[in-house]
Motif scaffolding. Structure first.
Motif, PDB file in Angstrom:
ATOM      1  N   ASN A  86      15.892 -49.428 -33.835  1.00 49.30           N
ATOM      2  CA  ASN A  86      16.457 -50.169 -32.702  1.00 49.30           C
ATOM      3  C   ASN A  86      17.758 -50.825 -33.163  1.00 49.30           C
ATOM      4  O   ASN A  86      18.309 -50.447 -34.198  1.00 49.30           O
ATOM      5  CB  ASN A  86      15.452 -51.198 -32.161  1.00 49.30           C
ATOM      6  N   HIS A  87      18.224 -51.812 -32.412  1.00 48.80           N
ATOM      7  CA  HIS A  87      19.517 -52.429 -32.751  1.00 48.80           C
ATOM      8  C   HIS A  87      19.471 -53.196 -34.062  1.00 48.80           C
ATOM      9  O   HIS A  87      20.499 -53.407 -34.710  1.00 48.80           O
ATOM     10  CB  HIS A  87      19.952 -53.377 -31.619  1.00 48.80           C
ATOM     11  N   THR A  88      18.288 -53.634 -34.473  1.00 49.50           N
ATOM     12  CA  THR A  88      18.201 -54.468 -35.687  1.00 49.50           C
ATOM     13  C   THR A  88      17.565 -53.745 -36.875  1.00 49.50           C
ATOM     14  O   THR A  88      17.756 -54.152 -38.013  1.00 49.50           O
ATOM     15  CB  THR A  88      17.388 -55.744 -35.399  1.00 49.50           C
ATOM     16  N   HIS A  89      16.796 -52.687 -36.607  1.00 47.60           N
ATOM     17  CA  HIS A  89      16.096 -51.994 -37.694  1.00 47.60           C
ATOM     18  C   HIS A  89      16.320 -50.491 -37.615  1.00 47.60           C
ATOM     19  O   HIS A  89      16.338 -49.912 -36.517  1.00 47.60           O
ATOM     20  CB  HIS A  89      14.590 -52.274 -37.643  1.00 47.60           C
ATOM     21  N   GLN A  90      16.459 -49.891 -38.789  1.00 48.80           N
ATOM     22  CA  GLN A  90      16.551 -48.432 -38.841  1.00 48.80           C
ATOM     23  C   GLN A  90      15.167 -47.821 -38.624  1.00 48.80           C
ATOM     24  O   GLN A  90      14.141 -48.471 -38.820  1.00 48.80           O
ATOM     25  CB  GLN A  90      17.085 -47.983 -40.204  1.00 48.80           C
ATOM     26  N   ALA A  91      15.152 -46.565 -38.211  1.00 47.18           N
ATOM     27  CA  ALA A  91      13.880 -45.843 -38.090  1.00 47.18           C
ATOM     28  C   ALA A  91      13.203 -45.806 -39.450  1.00 47.18           C
ATOM     29  O   ALA A  91      13.871 -45.746 -40.494  1.00 47.18           O
ATOM     30  CB  ALA A  91      14.136 -44.423 -37.597  1.00 47.18           C
ATOM     31  N   SER A  92      11.862 -45.869 -39.445  1.00 48.70           N
ATOM     32  CA  SER A  92      11.150 -45.928 -40.724  1.00 48.70           C
ATOM     33  C   SER A  92       9.825 -45.175 -40.649  1.00 48.70           C
ATOM     34  O   SER A  92       9.400 -44.735 -39.578  1.00 48.70           O
ATOM     35  CB  SER A  92      10.901 -47.384 -41.138  1.00 48.70           C
ATOM     36  N   TYR A  93       9.197 -45.072 -41.784  1.00 48.88           N
ATOM     37  CA  TYR A  93       7.895 -44.410 -41.916  1.00 48.88           C
ATOM     38  C   TYR A  93       6.841 -45.476 -42.155  1.00 48.88           C
ATOM     39  O   TYR A  93       6.999 -46.325 -43.031  1.00 48.88           O
ATOM     40  CB  TYR A  93       7.956 -43.412 -43.082  1.00 48.88           C
ATOM     41  N   LYS A  94       5.770 -45.469 -41.364  1.00 51.39           N
ATOM     42  CA  LYS A  94       4.684 -46.427 -41.556  1.00 51.39           C
ATOM     43  C   LYS A  94       3.430 -45.661 -41.977  1.00 51.39           C
ATOM     44  O   LYS A  94       2.815 -44.963 -41.167  1.00 51.39           O
ATOM     45  CB  LYS A  94       4.396 -47.217 -40.278  1.00 51.39           C
ATOM     46  N   PRO A  95       3.044 -45.762 -43.248  1.00 50.26           N
ATOM     47  CA  PRO A  95       1.934 -44.955 -43.764  1.00 50.26           C
ATOM     48  C   PRO A  95       0.659 -45.133 -42.937  1.00 50.26           C
ATOM     49  O   PRO A  95       0.324 -46.240 -42.503  1.00 50.26           O
ATOM     50  CB  PRO A  95       1.734 -45.494 -45.188  1.00 50.26           C
ATOM     51  N   LEU A  96      -0.056 -44.038 -42.712  1.00 49.83           N
ATOM     52  CA  LEU A  96      -1.313 -44.097 -41.982  1.00 49.83           C
ATOM     53  C   LEU A  96      -2.323 -44.985 -42.700  1.00 49.83           C
ATOM     54  O   LEU A  96      -3.080 -45.722 -42.063  1.00 49.83           O
ATOM     55  CB  LEU A  96      -1.886 -42.685 -41.795  1.00 49.83           C
ATOM     56  N   LEU A  97      -2.326 -44.948 -44.033  1.00 50.10           N
ATOM     57  CA  LEU A  97      -3.255 -45.795 -44.784  1.00 50.10           C
ATOM     58  C   LEU A  97      -2.975 -47.275 -44.526  1.00 50.10           C
ATOM     59  O   LEU A  97      -3.903 -48.089 -44.457  1.00 50.10           O
ATOM     60  CB  LEU A  97      -3.166 -45.488 -46.279  1.00 50.10           C
ATOM     61  N   LYS A  98      -1.717 -47.620 -44.371  1.00 47.53           N
ATOM     62  CA  LYS A  98      -1.367 -49.011 -44.051  1.00 47.53           C
ATOM     63  C   LYS A  98      -1.897 -49.373 -42.672  1.00 47.53           C
ATOM     64  O   LYS A  98      -2.463 -50.460 -42.468  1.00 47.53           O
ATOM     65  CB  LYS A  98       0.151 -49.185 -44.102  1.00 47.53           C
ATOM     66  N   GLN A  99      -1.750 -48.457 -41.715  1.00 48.85           N
ATOM     67  CA  GLN A  99      -2.256 -48.704 -40.364  1.00 48.85           C
ATOM     68  C   GLN A  99      -3.775 -48.867 -40.367  1.00 48.85           C
ATOM     69  O   GLN A  99      -4.317 -49.731 -39.666  1.00 48.85           O
ATOM     70  CB  GLN A  99      -1.867 -47.542 -39.451  1.00 48.85           C
ATOM     71  N   VAL A 100      -4.470 -48.059 -41.169  1.00 52.42           N
ATOM     72  CA  VAL A 100      -5.932 -48.134 -41.245  1.00 52.42           C
ATOM     73  C   VAL A 100      -6.368 -49.491 -41.793  1.00 52.42           C
ATOM     74  O   VAL A 100      -7.247 -50.156 -41.231  1.00 52.42           O
ATOM     75  CB  VAL A 100      -6.498 -46.981 -42.107  1.00 52.42           C
ATOM     76  N   VAL A 101      -5.740 -49.921 -42.897  1.00 54.61           N
ATOM     77  CA  VAL A 101      -6.116 -51.206 -43.512  1.00 54.61           C
ATOM     78  C   VAL A 101      -5.797 -52.363 -42.570  1.00 54.61           C
ATOM     79  O   VAL A 101      -6.587 -53.308 -42.424  1.00 54.61           O
ATOM     80  CB  VAL A 101      -5.416 -51.389 -44.880  1.00 54.61           C
ATOM     81  N   GLU A 102      -4.648 -52.318 -41.906  1.00 55.84           N
ATOM     82  CA  GLU A 102      -4.294 -53.377 -40.948  1.00 55.84           C
ATOM     83  C   GLU A 102      -5.295 -53.440 -39.802  1.00 55.84           C
ATOM     84  O   GLU A 102      -5.646 -54.534 -39.324  1.00 55.84           O
ATOM     85  CB  GLU A 102      -2.879 -53.151 -40.414  1.00 55.84           C
ATOM     86  N   GLU A 103      -5.765 -52.289 -39.347  1.00 58.16           N
ATOM     87  CA  GLU A 103      -6.747 -52.269 -38.262  1.00 58.16           C
ATOM     88  C   GLU A 103      -8.099 -52.808 -38.737  1.00 58.16           C
ATOM     89  O   GLU A 103      -8.786 -53.524 -38.001  1.00 58.16           O
ATOM     90  CB  GLU A 103      -6.892 -50.838 -37.721  1.00 58.16           C
TER      91      GLU A 103
END
Length: 726
Positions: free
Chosen positions: A607-624
């Motif tokens: 977006n205007h403030t952040h570049q596109a990035s990769y968010k690991p699936l393992l990170k999403q699993v642990v956060e959930e």
């Protein structure tokens, strides 16, 4: 005494083995040798044997037997005692003078009953008895030539190779990899009389091949033993289709049900399919020195998780290529060296720059303790500076022996920093960042067209250009991070251009690398089978009664004997067909998250403030898992272990009954099926610490991954038919 963990579990298993090995010839298979290597080291085994190094031997058909003055043998094996394993045992024992044989297997007796097709009801009646082991004991006495000699067969769960207190690998299952949609078609073709499977989401234990089911049961046997050591009753959860089968098998494993009745502790075991996110495994985002060491240094022979460190420069031998094999290599695992182990764990847990400074600090402190004439220099750490510190130990045998482990890690660091592939790491990272921005702004066809100019045949490539293997890595990155994409004419044309360019590159290689041989072999074997070439008919084909693993061995011999170790026989047509197959797998990877409801993407648009990035699936699993609002996990499926769990799940639809949640317990065991990177393991550990301090986390996986592992696991591994040796 410290709390039970992966290291104490492994050491306890090896203590049982060490109690048996005094004055014995010890035979180990590769997976058990790797467990020993990381768990307590070969020196512990040598001390327990009390004999020279020649008393340790690799378990293989050609292994030397025991002489007249070697009456005792101990075999330490990671596999089922069946098929080729028993044949090799018999051959070694028959050509030896043994009077006492001990066979240790990492697979428990209950799984041996399953492997020998004993029904579950009959197996339950045999509780406390071990007929399979007893029969082998009789055979061992028969092969030794005297029924009065002594034979013992026992189970010791040598499952893990602990790389750190929070990270352990399972070497015997290094090739276990989640299924892809193309595997569903193969499963359907093998069961024409049964209901067709529509997708991976419908795959359960009844649909899998007997070999894969048995491999899963062997893994489950070891994991149950780990839970027993930890003193926990586990709740099983899964993300992905193969993980669901493994989690269900552990939840309903009969010996585990009995164990859980008396377990005081509680744990959540979450299995995750690697194929749901391959981006992190082939990407170069991880700013970790160990990850780079594992990626650029050659593997230690027979190992899947360690590397060879060239130790020649610490000797008087000239550091020439022809002398590389004269000096035993160093390695990363330093299980018996406290200082080196502390440095290793620091390297695992720090970023690249801090890790290099940590290596310098340890070298300086070691040199100071030995009163070596060290010249301090501050500022940026260079390979030359580290080398100068290491060379201070060169002619001082006492100092060398005192700090051998530290010097191995120091040389691994120097050799990695100097390696040309390390310079290329930044090129990969720059291209991956460019791809992330392009994916958000362009179609998939545009992204593929950006890759096209980088696909160069051998006669046009420089050292800075990408090799065929590296191009496969980039393609996997593109398809995994993109996920689902829209089909259109432009995409079909772009894919076709990339396929043709890649096929041309394969054909024009002067010699196919081992990886490319494995990738193209299945197709060439198919061509050979259908064409019935005269020179192939000259090879004896195994009888139809032999197992699939022997048939595959025969096919591999066909491949080798027909000169396919080079690209001479790889015509453009064959190469293009092989590349078409590769793209079928790439399409499968792009659609791997289609069945997910919550974890559908690993791509975060810019977006205007952040570049596109990769968010690991393992990170999403642990956060959930540790979401403070504790919603019912959508994609983290709980596997019930009996009627009580089923009733809980059913009543929760009508009444306020709490369903099992992966954050319920003080211990989280996260098992990544198909491999994990060093950066991912650290990320999981740090994330759990920040989200729920006080929760212990253990990361388990089948292997430590580097980018070039993935093309082999994805394109050249028979996922449905693992070689179990029979």
């Amino acid at each position: 005494m410290s709390a039970p963990g992966v290291q104490s579990f492994t050491q306890q298993g090896w203590e049982q083995v060490l109690a048996k090995v005094k004055r014995a010839v010890v035979y180990l298979d590769a997976a058990c040798a790797e467990s020993l290597h990381w768990g307590c080291g070969s020196t512990r085994l040598l001390e327990a044997v009390g004999g020279p190094a020649c008393y340790l031997r690799e378990f293989e058909p050609a292994a030397a037997g025991g002489g007249a003055k070697q009456p005792k043998a101990v075999f330490v094996l990671s596999c089922l005692l069946k098929g080729r394993t028993v044949e090799t045992l018999r051959n070694i024992v028959c050509r030896s003078h043994f009077q006492y044989c001990v066979v240790v297997t990492a697979v428990n007796h209950a799984v041996h009953l399953t492997a020998n097709h004993v029904p579950a009801a009959a197996a339950a009646e045999l509780e406390g008895q071990q007929p399979v082991f007893e029969q082998l004991e009789e055979k061992l006495c028969e092969w030794m030539g005297n029924m009065n000699y002594t034979a013992e067969v026992l189970h010791v769960p040598l499952l893990l190779a602990p790389a750190a207190p929070y990270l352990a690998l399972t070497p015997a299952f290094a090739s276990l990899f989640p299924l892809l949609p193309q595997d569903v078609h193969l499963l359907n073709s093998a069961r024409p009389d049964k209901r067709r499977l529509g997708s991976l989401g419908e795959v359960d234990a009844t649909a899998l091949t007997p070999e894969l089911l048995l491999q899963i049961r062997c893994l489950v046997s070891g994991l149950s033993s780990l839970c027993e050591h930890l003193g926990v009753r586990e709740e099983c959860f899964a993300v992905g289709s193969l993980s669901r089968v493994i989690a269900a098998d552990l939840a309903n494993y009969a010996p585990a049900k009995n164990r859980r009745k008396t377990s005081a502790g509680r744990a959540s075991v979450v299995f995750v399919d690697r194929t749901l996110d391959l981006t992190g495994t082939v990407g170069h985002h991880g700013d970790n020195l160990v990850e780079k060491i594992i990626s650029v240094l050659p593997p230690l022979p027979g190992h899947t998780n360690d590397v060879m460190v060239n130790m020649v420069e610490l000797t008087a031998v000239q550091n020439e290529e022809e002398n590389q094999n004269m000096v035993a290599p160093g390695c990363l695992a330093q299980s018996n060296d406290t200082a080196a182990k502390a440095l290793w764990e620091a390297l695992l847990n720090t970023k690249h720059k801090e890790a290099v400074m940590e290596v310098r600090r340890h070298l300086v402190e070691a040199a100071s303790r030995e009163n070596l004439p060290i010249k301090m220099s501050m500022g940026r750490v260079t390979p030359g500076q580290l080398t100068s510190y290491i060379h201070l130990f060169k002619n001082n045998l006492k100092a060398l022996m005192n700090h051998c482990g530290l010097l191995q890690l120091g040389l691994a660091t120097v050799q990695t920093l100097k390696h040309p592939q390390t310079a290329k790491w930044d090129n990969f990272l720059a291209f991956e960042r460019l791809l992330l921005q392009s994916i958000g702004e362009s179609t998939m066809s545009v992204v593929l067209n950006q890759l096209l100019p980088m696909i160069k045949p051998l006669n046009q490539r420089t050292n800075d250009d990408y090799s065929p293997e590296e191009l496969l890595v980039l393609l996997i990155y593109i398809y995994s991070v993109t996920g689902e994409f829209t089909e259109d004419k432009d995409l079909a044309e772009a894919e076709e251009k990339v396929k043709k360019a890649l096929a041309k590159v394969f054909c024009e290689e002067s010699e196919l690398s081992p990886l490319l041989q494995k990738v193209t072999a299945p197709l060439l074997l198919t061509v050979m089978r259908t064409q019935h070439q005269p020179d192939i008919r000259g090879l004896a084909q195994p009888s139809s009664g032999l197992g699939t693993s022997l048939t595959r061995a025969w096919e591999q011999r066909l491949f080798i004997n027909n000169g396919c170790d080079s690209s001479i026989n790889l015509t453009f047509h064959k190469s293009k067909s092989a590349v078409d197959e590769l793209f079928t797998s790439l399409r499968d990877i792009a659609g791997a998250r289609n069945l997910m409801k919550q974890f559908k993407s690993v791509y975060v648009p810019g977006n205007h403030t952040h570049q596109a990035s990769y968010k690991p699936l393992l990170k999403q699993v642990v956060e959930e898992i540790f979401n403070p609002e504790r919603p019912d996990p959508v994609d983290i499926e709980h596997m019930s272990s009996g009627l009580t769990d089923l009733l809980k799940t059913g009543f929760s639809m009508f009444m306020k009954v709490s369903r099992p949640h992966p954050s319920d317990h003080p211990l989280l065991i996260l098992f990544v099926v198909g491999g994990v990177t060093v950066s991912e393991a650290k990320m999981i550990k740090d994330l759990v610490l920040s989200l729920k301090p006080g929760t212990q986390v253990i990361v388990l996986s089948t292997r430590l991954l580097k980018p070039l592992n993935i093309p082999e696991l994805l394109f050249a591994t028979d996922r449905l038919h693992p070689d179990l040796g029979f």
